[in-house]
Design an enzyme around this catalytic site. Structure first.
Site, PDB file in Angstrom:
ATOM      1  N   LYS A  92      27.043 -12.624 -75.659  1.00  0.00           N
ATOM      2  CA  LYS A  92      27.554 -11.115 -76.271  1.00  0.00           C
ATOM      3  C   LYS A  92      27.066 -10.515 -78.201  1.00  0.00           C
ATOM      4  O   LYS A  92      25.858 -11.821 -78.349  1.00  0.00           O
ATOM      5  CB  LYS A  92      29.352 -11.537 -76.855  1.00  0.00           C
ATOM      6  CG  LYS A  92      29.957 -11.917 -75.562  1.00  0.00           C
ATOM      7  CD  LYS A  92      29.964 -10.428 -73.919  1.00  0.00           C
ATOM      8  CE  LYS A  92      30.650 -10.487 -72.556  1.00  0.00           C
ATOM      9  NZ  LYS A  92      30.135 -11.399 -72.386  1.00  0.00           N
ATOM     10  N   ASP A  93      27.310  -9.420 -78.338  1.00  0.00           N
ATOM     11  CA  ASP A  93      26.228  -9.009 -79.479  1.00  0.00           C
ATOM     12  C   ASP A  93      27.149 -10.060 -80.641  1.00  0.00           C
ATOM     13  O   ASP A  93      28.211 -10.984 -80.435  1.00  0.00           O
ATOM     14  CB  ASP A  93      26.885  -7.913 -79.505  1.00  0.00           C
ATOM     15  CG  ASP A  93      25.926  -6.963 -78.737  1.00  0.00           C
ATOM     16  OD1 ASP A  93      24.999  -6.467 -79.646  1.00  0.00           O
ATOM     17  OD2 ASP A  93      26.846  -6.765 -77.793  1.00  0.00           O
ATOM     18  N   ARG A  94      26.046 -10.717 -81.474  1.00  0.00           N
ATOM     19  CA  ARG A  94      26.594 -10.987 -82.961  1.00  0.00           C
ATOM     20  C   ARG A  94      27.428 -10.254 -84.199  1.00  0.00           C
ATOM     21  O   ARG A  94      28.401 -10.749 -84.511  1.00  0.00           O
ATOM     22  CB  ARG A  94      25.424 -11.934 -83.624  1.00  0.00           C
ATOM     23  CG  ARG A  94      25.420 -12.721 -85.171  1.00  0.00           C
ATOM     24  CD  ARG A  94      23.924 -12.763 -85.210  1.00  0.00           C
ATOM     25  NE  ARG A  94      24.757 -13.495 -86.952  1.00  0.00           N
ATOM     26  CZ  ARG A  94      24.182 -13.274 -87.506  1.00  0.00           C
ATOM     27  NH1 ARG A  94      22.210 -13.682 -87.529  1.00  0.00           N
ATOM     28  NH2 ARG A  94      23.864 -13.584 -89.494  1.00  0.00           N
TER      29      ARG A  94
END
Length: 362
Positions: A92-94
């Site tokens: 998942k995106d940071r």
């Protein structure tokens, strides 16, 4: 309409921007001004059979500003297990607020779970937890829900509404997102220098499962898989880009795999492998012609023994809805299947400025 260039490249020469479904973008906007502007909520239906106890403690966490692998390693440290004993469904995106499940291998430690969960809660919000019999694997989830806020939207609102309606009803090209290729295509540069003979079918499969052995070469093997995957993804995007330009990305061509034995035809493109592509006839010729323009990347696959695979050319978001919040702010809500990129969907309509890159927050 904002023109979409056909040959956009980074300084390294790798193209990282591809044609849109409408021939151009109708507006510009800023993405990820703050993590709260990009919410990702993992959709993982859990069968009752998996929640009746077992050696793996599953925790659903909400995290802000931390990437998935970092959280997995921290969970391993807190639990005292090996980092590859922590499982998850996808990266998942940071720079986002994300909610996702992790599994931690904790056999015989049920009595200590409350203490462990208290330590976890000191770092991230614990939304739910249970025990189950097996580790979470990549792709176990059904998909992801997104809530994306676009700021500083510049463009005609009616044109944006029309483009989003088309996106909801027809879909957009299913490109891999540019983040897959690294800054300036660095992962592609590294793919050209990797040793393909080290990446066989078993090695790639084990790396995808995040490893179960104790080999000290695991980190190197994982890097090779990352670079290999980037090369595959970029070649797929190049084939899809050509079909977007010639108007065939929504329609099956002669030679589409599966057309002879199915009436429910999914239009696909190649995830290149040893032997090239499963497509034949006109479609196979088109795909081989595109890949032939990039012989250095194609050579990466010659000795990997990786089987060719397929990926849908179309991304169709579910439950796409949008709300204008003033004249220059827009909230998008939608659901995507695993492996599909929210940034690719948004970029089909908007010329996007990623605030995290402008601010140097990577």
């Amino acid at each position: 309409m904002i023109d979409t260039p056909d040959t956009t490249t980074e300084k390294s020469g790798w193209r990282t921007d591809w044609p849109t479904s409408g021939g151009g973008r109708v507006a510009s906007a800023v993405l990820k001004t703050c993590p709260e502007d990009f919410l990702v909520d993992e959709d993982l239906p859990l069968p009752e059979a998996l929640t009746n106890g077992g050696e793996h403690l599953c925790v659903r966490l909400e995290k802000n500003g931390d990437n998935t692998d970092y959280v997995a390693r921290q969970l391993a440290t807190l639990s005292g297990c090996r980092h590859f004993d922590v499982g998850f469904c996808g990266l998942k995106d940071r720079h986002a607020v994300t909610r996702q499940w992790f599994s931690i291998y904790r056999p015989g430690q049920e009595d200590d779970d409350a203490t462990f969960l208290s330590a976890v809660a000191g770092n991230w919000r614990v939304l739910a937890h249970h025990r189950q019999a097996r580790k979470l694997r990549r792709g176990d989830h059904s998909g992801n829900y997104f809530e994306v806020v676009l700021r500083d939207v510049s463009g005609d609102q009616a044109a944006v509404d029309q483009a989003l309606t088309r996106l909801r009803d027809v879909g957009c090209p299913n490109y891999f997102g540019p983040q897959r290729f690294g800054h300036g295509g660095a992962n592609l540069d590294r793919a050209l220098t990797m040793d393909p003979s080290r990446l066989n079918r078993r090695g790639a499969r084990n790396a995808k499962k995040r490893g179960r052995g104790r080999s000290t070469s695991g980190s190197s093997d994982s890097k090779n898989v990352l670079y290999f995957s980037a090369a595959r993804s970029w070649l797929f995007n190049e084939v899809l880009a050509l079909r977007v330009r010639n108007g065939t990305w929504l329609d099956p061509m002669e030679g589409e795999p599966g057309t002879s034995d199915s009436h429910d035809i999914m239009v696909t493109g190649p995830l290149w492998g040893d032997g090239g592509t499963a497509a034949v006839s006109a479609q196979g010729e088109l795909e081989r012609a595109v890949i032939a323009q990039h012989p250095q990347l194609a050579a990466v696959f010659a000795t990997t023994r990786m089987q060719p695979e397929r990926r849908p050319l179309k991304m169709l978001p579910a439950a796409l809805d949008w709300q204008w919040q003033g004249g220059d702010q827009l909230l998008l809500k939608f659901w995507l299947a695993p492996g599909q990129y929210a940034t690719s969907l948004v970029s089909d309509v908007f010329e996007i400025t990623d605030a995290t890159r402008v601010a140097g927050r990577d």
